[in-house]
Design a protein around this motif. Sequence first.
Motif, PDB file in Angstrom:
ATOM      1  N   ALA A 192       2.643  -6.166 -65.085  1.00 17.20           N
ATOM      2  CA  ALA A 192       1.977  -4.993 -64.135  1.00 17.20           C
ATOM      3  C   ALA A 192       1.826  -3.718 -65.127  1.00 17.20           C
ATOM      4  N   GLU A 193       2.853  -3.331 -66.093  1.00 11.84           N
ATOM      5  CA  GLU A 193       2.590  -2.177 -66.784  1.00 11.84           C
ATOM      6  C   GLU A 193       1.643  -2.136 -67.932  1.00 11.84           C
ATOM      7  N   PHE A 194       1.385  -3.285 -68.246  1.00  9.09           N
ATOM      8  CA  PHE A 194       0.362  -3.549 -69.311  1.00  9.09           C
ATOM      9  C   PHE A 194      -1.020  -3.235 -68.670  1.00  9.09           C
ATOM     10  N   GLN A 195      -1.378  -3.730 -67.326  1.00  6.36           N
ATOM     11  CA  GLN A 195      -2.547  -3.915 -66.807  1.00  6.36           C
ATOM     12  C   GLN A 195      -2.665  -2.317 -66.219  1.00  6.36           C
ATOM     13  N   LEU A 196      -1.934  -1.716 -65.755  1.00  4.92           N
ATOM     14  CA  LEU A 196      -1.898  -0.212 -65.245  1.00  4.92           C
ATOM     15  C   LEU A 196      -2.178   0.335 -66.689  1.00  4.92           C
ATOM     16  N   LEU A 197      -1.731   0.507 -67.684  1.00  8.47           N
ATOM     17  CA  LEU A 197      -2.092   1.038 -68.952  1.00  8.47           C
ATOM     18  C   LEU A 197      -3.461   0.888 -69.199  1.00  8.47           C
ATOM     19  N   VAL A 198      -3.855  -0.427 -69.452  1.00  5.60           N
ATOM     20  CA  VAL A 198      -5.157  -0.761 -70.032  1.00  5.60           C
ATOM     21  C   VAL A 198      -6.493  -0.431 -68.844  1.00  5.60           C
ATOM     22  N   HIS A 199      -6.184  -0.569 -67.760  1.00  2.00           N
ATOM     23  CA  HIS A 199      -6.983  -0.018 -66.601  1.00  2.00           C
ATOM     24  C   HIS A 199      -7.158   1.474 -66.830  1.00  2.00           C
ATOM     25  N   LEU A 200      -6.351   2.145 -67.222  1.00  2.00           N
ATOM     26  CA  LEU A 200      -6.493   3.742 -67.097  1.00  2.00           C
ATOM     27  C   LEU A 200      -6.823   4.058 -68.427  1.00  2.00           C
ATOM     28  N   ARG A 201      -6.624   3.264 -69.621  1.00  2.00           N
ATOM     29  CA  ARG A 201      -7.344   3.563 -70.864  1.00  2.00           C
ATOM     30  C   ARG A 201      -8.886   3.344 -70.688  1.00  2.00           C
ATOM     31  N   LEU A 202      -9.354   2.114 -70.044  1.00  2.00           N
ATOM     32  CA  LEU A 202     -10.603   1.958 -70.089  1.00  2.00           C
ATOM     33  C   LEU A 202     -11.510   2.811 -68.997  1.00  2.00           C
ATOM     34  N   LEU A 203     -10.867   3.163 -67.836  1.00  2.00           N
ATOM     35  CA  LEU A 203     -11.689   3.693 -66.816  1.00  2.00           C
ATOM     36  C   LEU A 203     -11.661   5.287 -66.738  1.00  2.00           C
ATOM     37  N   GLN A 204     -10.396   5.923 -67.383  1.00  2.88           N
ATOM     38  CA  GLN A 204     -10.550   7.362 -67.488  1.00  2.88           C
ATOM     39  C   GLN A 204     -11.552   8.186 -68.160  1.00  2.88           C
ATOM     40  N   ASP A 205     -11.902   9.266 -67.571  1.00  2.00           N
ATOM     41  CA  ASP A 205     -13.148   9.902 -68.241  1.00  2.00           C
ATOM     42  C   ASP A 205     -12.191  11.131 -68.844  1.00  2.00           C
ATOM     43  N   PRO A 206     -12.054  11.293 -70.145  1.00  2.00           N
ATOM     44  CA  PRO A 206     -11.215  12.357 -70.879  1.00  2.00           C
ATOM     45  C   PRO A 206     -11.654  13.777 -70.610  1.00  2.00           C
ATOM     46  N   GLN A 207     -12.769  13.893 -70.238  1.00  2.00           N
ATOM     47  CA  GLN A 207     -13.422  15.190 -69.954  1.00  2.00           C
ATOM     48  C   GLN A 207     -12.933  15.751 -68.770  1.00  2.00           C
ATOM     49  N   THR A 208     -12.837  14.865 -67.416  1.00  2.00           N
ATOM     50  CA  THR A 208     -12.599  15.408 -66.320  1.00  2.00           C
ATOM     51  C   THR A 208     -11.187  15.014 -65.905  1.00  2.00           C
ATOM     52  N   GLY A 209     -10.614  13.781 -66.384  1.00  2.00           N
ATOM     53  CA  GLY A 209      -9.326  13.352 -65.977  1.00  2.00           C
ATOM     54  C   GLY A 209      -9.521  12.269 -64.889  1.00  2.00           C
ATOM     55  N   VAL A 210     -10.940  12.013 -64.163  1.00  2.00           N
ATOM     56  CA  VAL A 210     -10.927  11.348 -63.175  1.00  2.00           C
ATOM     57  C   VAL A 210     -11.326   9.941 -63.613  1.00  2.00           C
ATOM     58  N   LEU A 211     -11.698   8.966 -62.746  1.00  2.00           N
ATOM     59  CA  LEU A 211     -12.076   7.631 -63.317  1.00  2.00           C
ATOM     60  C   LEU A 211     -13.357   7.097 -62.894  1.00  2.00           C
ATOM     61  N   PHE A 212     -13.874   6.282 -63.830  1.00  2.00           N
ATOM     62  CA  PHE A 212     -15.264   5.817 -63.512  1.00  2.00           C
ATOM     63  C   PHE A 212     -14.610   4.448 -62.773  1.00  2.00           C
ATOM     64  N   HIS A 213     -16.001   3.927 -61.733  1.00  2.00           N
ATOM     65  CA  HIS A 213     -15.724   3.054 -61.205  1.00  2.00           C
ATOM     66  C   HIS A 213     -15.399   1.608 -61.823  1.00  2.00           C
ATOM     67  N   GLY A 214     -16.023   1.467 -62.996  1.00  2.00           N
ATOM     68  CA  GLY A 214     -15.950   0.137 -63.935  1.00  2.00           C
ATOM     69  C   GLY A 214     -16.162   0.383 -65.236  1.00  2.00           C
ATOM     70  N   TRP A 215     -15.905  -0.907 -65.998  1.00  2.00           N
ATOM     71  CA  TRP A 215     -16.119  -0.643 -67.390  1.00  2.00           C
ATOM     72  C   TRP A 215     -16.353  -2.276 -67.889  1.00  2.00           C
ATOM     73  N   ASN A 216     -17.807  -2.127 -68.497  1.00  2.00           N
ATOM     74  CA  ASN A 216     -17.988  -3.603 -69.220  1.00  2.00           C
ATOM     75  C   ASN A 216     -17.685  -3.538 -70.361  1.00  2.00           C
ATOM     76  N   CYS A 217     -16.818  -4.728 -70.611  1.00  2.00           N
ATOM     77  CA  CYS A 217     -16.099  -4.834 -71.839  1.00  2.00           C
ATOM     78  C   CYS A 217     -17.291  -5.417 -72.871  1.00  2.00           C
ATOM     79  N   GLU A 218     -18.237  -6.226 -72.188  1.00  2.00           N
ATOM     80  CA  GLU A 218     -19.340  -7.061 -73.301  1.00  2.00           C
ATOM     81  C   GLU A 218     -20.179  -5.787 -73.956  1.00  2.00           C
TER      82      GLU A 218
END
Length: 352
Positions: free
Chosen positions: A163-189
Amino acid sequence: MKGINELKELAERVYHRMIDKTVNDWGMNMESWDWVPGVGVISILAYDRLVGNQETIEYLQQWTERNKHLIEQVNVINSMAPYAIFPELYRISGDQWYLDQATKIGDWMLTDAPRTREGAFEHTVTENVNFSEQVWADTLFMAVLFLARLARLTGESKYAKEAEFQLLVHLRLLQDPQTGVLFHGWNCEEGNHMSSARWTRANAWVVLASAWIAEEISSLTPFAEEIVDRYRLLASGLRHYQGEDGMWNTVMDQPGFYTETSGSAGIAAGWLAGIRIGWLDGSYEEAVNQALQGVMERIEPDGTVQGVSGGTPVMPNILAYEEIPCYPTLYGQGLTLILLSLAHQSNLSQGK
């Protein structure tokens, strides 16, 4: 601002609008095993902590009994949501079936659930559509919350660590560093955020689920300080986009788009949850009250919550989000019910 008793009365109306009418439409149908009724039952459990009567628990037990024959039909991330009530139902009833089912599903998530190349749960759904290598913000609420609750129930660190890992990886992949808010999704490929929409309800799922997940697992596994930092950055970024009416547009950085109730309710509820665990300070209470007032104005006399956007995959472009129609849904009722319940418990009113 309404008083504490009026918040409770509003919550009761929203709750009964969910359970008193049997309907077959997708948005308000409780009788299935998927994320929509899943959010519904999760919110009813949160509401139970407000009212503390046997009626709500009995409803959740009866709902599970009516729908458990659907469990084996499909295992996808979006259909994990209803399991989030199982740990509490086991604590209350002692019925071994709840524990057995929860651990079976928890182990499936650890070993067999599809993952992206970064290890995040791939966003799989009950509909016949494939989102290969895609990470969606919704997953934290729909699936990882259950894992965190199972961890607390069993004391098993393997669930807590995941659970802790999933929380961290989702925040890393989805967070916009400029505004702090999140994008809807991330395409890993493809290595991009697809439409790059700062969709309000995506942010609501995360700001609420993150605090709830942390509350469940903080005693079981070391918690990355990066998560706390990212959460505070997210919470602060959300304040920037809050409108004068206390609400957020369905895509929060698009001022011409319609304001959306479920996301607004979820963000305010997430702030309250963040205050509760000490990640946010009391300066957020005024912003919560503004959102609460805006959300309450969307509640009809019969408890129907209006202004809720329909089911929304990651859209092909930002303009497409404005075309999503609004209609009553269980997740709109549910996020509103959670906000009303948390606000009541926090004594957020003029009469506190």
